[in-house]
Design a protein around this motif. Structure first.
Motif, PDB file in Angstrom:
ATOM      1  N   LYS A  14       0.830  -1.210   0.000  1.00  0.00           N
ATOM      2  CA  LYS A  14       0.000   0.000   0.000  1.00  0.00           C
ATOM      3  C   LYS A  14       0.863   1.257   0.000  1.00  0.00           C
ATOM      4  O   LYS A  14       0.528   2.253  -0.656  1.00  0.00           O
ATOM      5  CB  LYS A  14      -0.930  -0.003   1.214  1.00  0.00           C
ATOM      6  CG  LYS A  14      -2.033  -1.047   1.137  1.00  0.00           C
ATOM      7  CD  LYS A  14      -2.882  -1.021   2.400  1.00  0.00           C
ATOM      8  CE  LYS A  14      -3.987  -2.055   2.362  1.00  0.00           C
ATOM      9  NZ  LYS A  14      -4.771  -2.066   3.623  1.00  0.00           N
ATOM     10  N   ASP A  15       1.971   1.215   0.720  1.00  0.00           N
ATOM     11  CA  ASP A  15       2.873   2.366   0.764  1.00  0.00           C
ATOM     12  C   ASP A  15       3.494   2.616  -0.610  1.00  0.00           C
ATOM     13  O   ASP A  15       3.580   3.767  -1.062  1.00  0.00           O
ATOM     14  CB  ASP A  15       3.963   2.118   1.803  1.00  0.00           C
ATOM     15  CG  ASP A  15       4.963   3.259   1.861  1.00  0.00           C
ATOM     16  OD1 ASP A  15       4.540   4.394   2.165  1.00  0.00           O
ATOM     17  OD2 ASP A  15       6.158   3.025   1.606  1.00  0.00           O
ATOM     18  N   VAL A  16       3.907   1.544  -1.284  1.00  0.00           N
ATOM     19  CA  VAL A  16       4.471   1.682  -2.631  1.00  0.00           C
ATOM     20  C   VAL A  16       3.433   2.267  -3.580  1.00  0.00           C
ATOM     21  O   VAL A  16       3.724   3.179  -4.373  1.00  0.00           O
ATOM     22  CB  VAL A  16       4.976   0.320  -3.142  1.00  0.00           C
ATOM     23  CG1 VAL A  16       5.334   0.402  -4.627  1.00  0.00           C
ATOM     24  CG2 VAL A  16       6.187  -0.149  -2.344  1.00  0.00           C
ATOM     25  N   VAL A  17       2.216   1.751  -3.510  1.00  0.00           N
ATOM     26  CA  VAL A  17       1.142   2.260  -4.359  1.00  0.00           C
ATOM     27  C   VAL A  17       0.905   3.746  -4.104  1.00  0.00           C
ATOM     28  O   VAL A  17       0.797   4.548  -5.044  1.00  0.00           O
ATOM     29  CB  VAL A  17      -0.164   1.465  -4.117  1.00  0.00           C
ATOM     30  CG1 VAL A  17      -1.352   2.155  -4.797  1.00  0.00           C
ATOM     31  CG2 VAL A  17      -0.029   0.039  -4.626  1.00  0.00           C
ATOM     32  N   GLU A  18       0.856   4.132  -2.860  1.00  0.00           N
ATOM     33  CA  GLU A  18       0.592   5.526  -2.508  1.00  0.00           C
ATOM     34  C   GLU A  18       1.695   6.446  -3.019  1.00  0.00           C
ATOM     35  O   GLU A  18       1.425   7.524  -3.559  1.00  0.00           O
ATOM     36  CB  GLU A  18       0.454   5.653  -0.988  1.00  0.00           C
ATOM     37  CG  GLU A  18       0.164   7.068  -0.504  1.00  0.00           C
ATOM     38  CD  GLU A  18      -1.158   7.619  -1.035  1.00  0.00           C
ATOM     39  OE1 GLU A  18      -1.271   8.865  -1.165  1.00  0.00           O
ATOM     40  OE2 GLU A  18      -2.066   6.810  -1.332  1.00  0.00           O
ATOM     41  N   ARG A  19       2.942   6.017  -2.847  1.00  0.00           N
ATOM     42  CA  ARG A  19       4.050   6.851  -3.300  1.00  0.00           C
ATOM     43  C   ARG A  19       4.051   6.999  -4.819  1.00  0.00           C
ATOM     44  O   ARG A  19       4.309   8.091  -5.347  1.00  0.00           O
ATOM     45  CB  ARG A  19       5.382   6.265  -2.820  1.00  0.00           C
ATOM     46  CG  ARG A  19       5.628   6.518  -1.327  1.00  0.00           C
ATOM     47  CD  ARG A  19       7.006   6.088  -0.888  1.00  0.00           C
ATOM     48  NE  ARG A  19       7.091   4.648  -0.737  1.00  0.00           N
ATOM     49  CZ  ARG A  19       8.008   3.887  -1.320  1.00  0.00           C
ATOM     50  NH1 ARG A  19       8.900   4.423  -2.120  1.00  0.00           N
ATOM     51  NH2 ARG A  19       8.030   2.579  -1.104  1.00  0.00           N
ATOM     52  N   LEU A  20       3.749   5.921  -5.523  1.00  0.00           N
ATOM     53  CA  LEU A  20       3.704   6.000  -6.979  1.00  0.00           C
ATOM     54  C   LEU A  20       2.554   6.875  -7.450  1.00  0.00           C
ATOM     55  O   LEU A  20       2.700   7.678  -8.380  1.00  0.00           O
ATOM     56  CB  LEU A  20       3.584   4.593  -7.573  1.00  0.00           C
ATOM     57  CG  LEU A  20       4.809   3.686  -7.414  1.00  0.00           C
ATOM     58  CD1 LEU A  20       4.500   2.287  -7.916  1.00  0.00           C
ATOM     59  CD2 LEU A  20       6.006   4.257  -8.162  1.00  0.00           C
ATOM     60  N   ARG A  21       1.404   6.722  -6.828  1.00  0.00           N
ATOM     61  CA  ARG A  21       0.247   7.530  -7.198  1.00  0.00           C
ATOM     62  C   ARG A  21       0.488   9.014  -6.908  1.00  0.00           C
ATOM     63  O   ARG A  21       0.067   9.879  -7.678  1.00  0.00           O
ATOM     64  CB  ARG A  21      -0.997   7.046  -6.445  1.00  0.00           C
ATOM     65  CG  ARG A  21      -1.458   5.659  -6.848  1.00  0.00           C
ATOM     66  CD  ARG A  21      -2.085   5.646  -8.214  1.00  0.00           C
ATOM     67  NE  ARG A  21      -3.301   6.441  -8.242  1.00  0.00           N
ATOM     68  CZ  ARG A  21      -3.856   6.953  -9.338  1.00  0.00           C
ATOM     69  NH1 ARG A  21      -3.271   6.772 -10.503  1.00  0.00           N
ATOM     70  NH2 ARG A  21      -4.966   7.637  -9.261  1.00  0.00           N
ATOM     71  N   THR A  22       1.191   9.306  -5.826  1.00  0.00           N
ATOM     72  CA  THR A  22       1.462  10.694  -5.448  1.00  0.00           C
ATOM     73  C   THR A  22       2.275  11.423  -6.512  1.00  0.00           C
ATOM     74  O   THR A  22       2.059  12.618  -6.759  1.00  0.00           O
ATOM     75  CB  THR A  22       2.197  10.745  -4.097  1.00  0.00           C
ATOM     76  OG1 THR A  22       1.347  10.187  -3.082  1.00  0.00           O
ATOM     77  CG2 THR A  22       2.561  12.174  -3.715  1.00  0.00           C
ATOM     78  N   VAL A  23       3.183  10.713  -7.152  1.00  0.00           N
ATOM     79  CA  VAL A  23       4.013  11.353  -8.186  1.00  0.00           C
ATOM     80  C   VAL A  23       3.426  11.166  -9.587  1.00  0.00           C
ATOM     81  O   VAL A  23       4.081  11.467 -10.584  1.00  0.00           O
ATOM     82  CB  VAL A  23       5.459  10.822  -8.141  1.00  0.00           C
ATOM     83  CG1 VAL A  23       6.114  11.190  -6.825  1.00  0.00           C
ATOM     84  CG2 VAL A  23       5.515   9.309  -8.361  1.00  0.00           C
ATOM     85  N   GLY A  24       2.198  10.662  -9.663  1.00  0.00           N
ATOM     86  CA  GLY A  24       1.495  10.605 -10.938  1.00  0.00           C
ATOM     87  C   GLY A  24       1.758   9.383 -11.788  1.00  0.00           C
ATOM     88  O   GLY A  24       1.420   9.367 -12.978  1.00  0.00           O
ATOM     89  N   VAL A  25       2.322   8.329 -11.218  1.00  0.00           N
ATOM     90  CA  VAL A  25       2.579   7.109 -11.992  1.00  0.00           C
ATOM     91  C   VAL A  25       1.279   6.343 -12.200  1.00  0.00           C
ATOM     92  O   VAL A  25       0.545   6.086 -11.238  1.00  0.00           O
ATOM     93  CB  VAL A  25       3.604   6.209 -11.263  1.00  0.00           C
ATOM     94  CG1 VAL A  25       3.720   4.852 -11.958  1.00  0.00           C
ATOM     95  CG2 VAL A  25       4.953   6.894 -11.193  1.00  0.00           C
ATOM     96  N   ASP A  26       0.975   6.000 -13.452  1.00  0.00           N
ATOM     97  CA  ASP A  26      -0.220   5.200 -13.718  1.00  0.00           C
ATOM     98  C   ASP A  26       0.092   3.961 -14.555  1.00  0.00           C
ATOM     99  O   ASP A  26      -0.804   3.288 -15.056  1.00  0.00           O
ATOM    100  CB  ASP A  26      -1.308   6.037 -14.403  1.00  0.00           C
ATOM    101  CG  ASP A  26      -0.951   6.419 -15.835  1.00  0.00           C
ATOM    102  OD1 ASP A  26       0.223   6.221 -16.233  1.00  0.00           O
ATOM    103  OD2 ASP A  26      -1.833   6.927 -16.551  1.00  0.00           O
TER     104      ASP A  26
END
Length: 212
Positions: A14-26
């Motif tokens: 979940k932490d990895v997902v959140e960090r990626l989503r925060t910087v706009g990775v899709d």
């Protein structure tokens, strides 16, 4: 790039997902990874893909691995079955390196016969210097070097032989198989071996020669 076997637990995922989503990775690529034993409960990519679905599908694009040449530790039938199992969760396949046009064409035909219809990004090596590959193999340690060379001996020899590998030559020989509409090849995935600047210069020069 989210290797499943490096994830410690659900909180870590979940932490990895959140960090990626925060910087706009899709768009993420989810291989199993080589950690042995796994750092947590995820022993392969499929459980991670399923969990991402349960988390609401946070990424628009999800890539999975494909193995045109046999995986050193996993039977071909199992790798093909794995793509079938993952197809409902992923949006594309990235193939591992392959230097044999016949093997690559046969592999694409085989996964299509199994109704794995995900688009394929064919993995090719850029213009990697032989010395660079040797350096990578030796710098990761004696034990790891042996493992590296054992797992990748067939394509390592392609690099190690003088004049043995030219990206354009391989692409020319693969052109017919890759261009067939039934192959559903969406493009290339270029492995740089950290020679990013050199690979980008090669890519731009190739596009210029092709008029694109």
């Amino acid at each position: 790039h989210v290797p499943a076997r490096l994830l410690r637990d659900d909180t870590h995922l979940k932490d990895v997902v959140e960090r990626l989503r925060t910087v706009g990775v899709d768009d993420v690529f989810v291989p199993a990874g080589d950690a042995a034993p796994p750092a947590g409960p995820y022993d392969g990519a499929l459980p991670v893909l399923r969990r991402l679905d349960e988390l609401g599908g946070p990424f628009a694009h999800l890539g999975i691995t494909g193995y045109p040449e046999s995986h050193p530790l996993i039977h071909d039938d199992i790798t093909i079955q794995a793509m079938w199992d993952k197809r409902a969760h992923a949006t594309y396949i990235v193939s591992n390196l392959c230097f044999d046009p016949r093997v690559l064409g046969d592999w694409i035909a085989r996964i299509r016969r199994r109704d794995v219809t995900l688009p394929v990004h064919v993995g090719v090596a850029g213009p990697v210097q032989r010395a660079k590959l040797l350096s990578m193999a030796t710098k990761i340690g004696v034990g790891e070097s042996t493992r590296f060379l054992t797992k990748h001996a067939s394509w390592f020899l392609r690099f190690a032989t003088p004049g043995g590998y030219v990206p354009e030559r391989l692409l020319d020989r693969c052109a017919e198989a890759l261009a067939a509409p039934s192959a559903r090849v969406a493009g290339l995935h270029v492995f740089t071996f950290n020679q990013i600047a050199e690979t980008e210069r090669w890519r731009r020069a190739l596009l210029d020669r092709l008029g694109g």
